[in-house]
Scaffold this active site. Sequence first.
Site, PDB file in Angstrom:
ATOM      1  N   ALA A 172       0.948  -1.320   0.141  1.00  0.00           N
ATOM      2  CA  ALA A 172      -0.031   0.211   0.064  1.00  0.00           C
ATOM      3  C   ALA A 172       0.948   1.216  -0.169  1.00  0.00           C
ATOM      4  CB  ALA A 172      -0.904  -0.134   0.973  1.00  0.00           C
ATOM      5  N   ASP A 173       0.413   2.147  -0.747  1.00  0.00           N
ATOM      6  CA  ASP A 173       0.978   3.724  -0.579  1.00  0.00           C
ATOM      7  C   ASP A 173       0.295   4.656   0.376  1.00  0.00           C
ATOM      8  OD1 ASP A 173      -1.049   4.556  -2.017  1.00  0.00           O
ATOM      9  OD2 ASP A 173       0.170   4.982  -4.052  1.00  0.00           O
ATOM     10  N   SER A 174       0.446   5.889   0.502  1.00  0.00           N
ATOM     11  CA  SER A 174       0.076   6.639   1.380  1.00  0.00           C
ATOM     12  C   SER A 174      -1.768   6.835   0.983  1.00  0.00           C
ATOM     13  CB  SER A 174       0.503   7.979   1.639  1.00  0.00           C
ATOM     14  OG  SER A 174       0.744   8.711   0.307  1.00  0.00           O
TER      15      SER A 174
END
Lengths: 81, 245
Positions: free
Chosen positions: A37-39
Amino acid sequence: MADKTLEERVREIIVEQLGVNAEQVTTEARFIEDLGADSLDTVELVMAFEEEFGVEVPDEDAEKLQTVGTVIEYLKDKADK
Amino acid sequence: MLKDKIAIVTGAGRGIGAAIATRLASQGAAVACVSRTEANARRSAEQVAALGARSLALAVDVADGAAAESAVGAVLKEFGRIDILVNNAGVTRDGLIMRMGDADWDAVLTTNLKGAFNFTRPAVRGMIKQRSGRIVNISSVVGLIGNAGQANYAASKAGLIGFTKAVAKEVAGRGVTCNAIAPGFITTDMTAALNEEQRSRLLGVIPLGRFGDPEDIAQAVLFLVAESGRYITGQVLTVDGGMVM
């Protein structure tokens, strides 16, 4: 739907939101390091949990929710209140 | 060109916004026309419908965050998705800085800059989910070069450029683009207030020798929101007859 446990619903949301396999979503799995996951994904996830469970997750709580297990515990806690 | 696309245009009641709404509709997009004045929203929506496109009239003040959020909700309910958001609504309250009242500053910043935030925040979520979307913010050359008597307006339009670039970086990874257009002097009610002297002075600094037409801006919006704009994000497209180079 009604007989699904909170845990199952959380895992389903994670699978859908992050496009990962259900087997990857272990209790210990970390969203960023293990599930890619990214931000933006993490913000989307928190918003999806808020919608699904009708709760508000303040930013300072959201920051601490880094693994699948912590989310499940957090939401169970909220549901009990 | 925009068949099955759903667009929201704020400030669609007249001027540049009305031209953008009809231009997008002419290419097949369904358009939700947002205007503070109900009669204007309705008139633009009727013009969209007359082109055979689906339309929705929304009487909303973009400065009102809750109303903006409901408006986005109404569009999602009516059309199911949002592909294009054009933040165009803008006002002027001109005056020299020493005489500029707090209310003049606040009204312009709240409508022009916060208004874009108010619509982008709820609209971008679906775009991120669907992995596609186009946001266009209508800035101004005044935001690039300033203009005496428009400290509030210039600040709001320059603010939109920073907003555009930040949002562009946030959402690029999800296939959503965000750009700004900086119109020069365009023939609308807003510029009708200029006197003859100001007019001829301005014409002297516009290489193409004429004021722009709302349609000139609408064409630029179309370029950015259609397939033609797919590799462009975080940019400011100046459409001003060459005034700022």
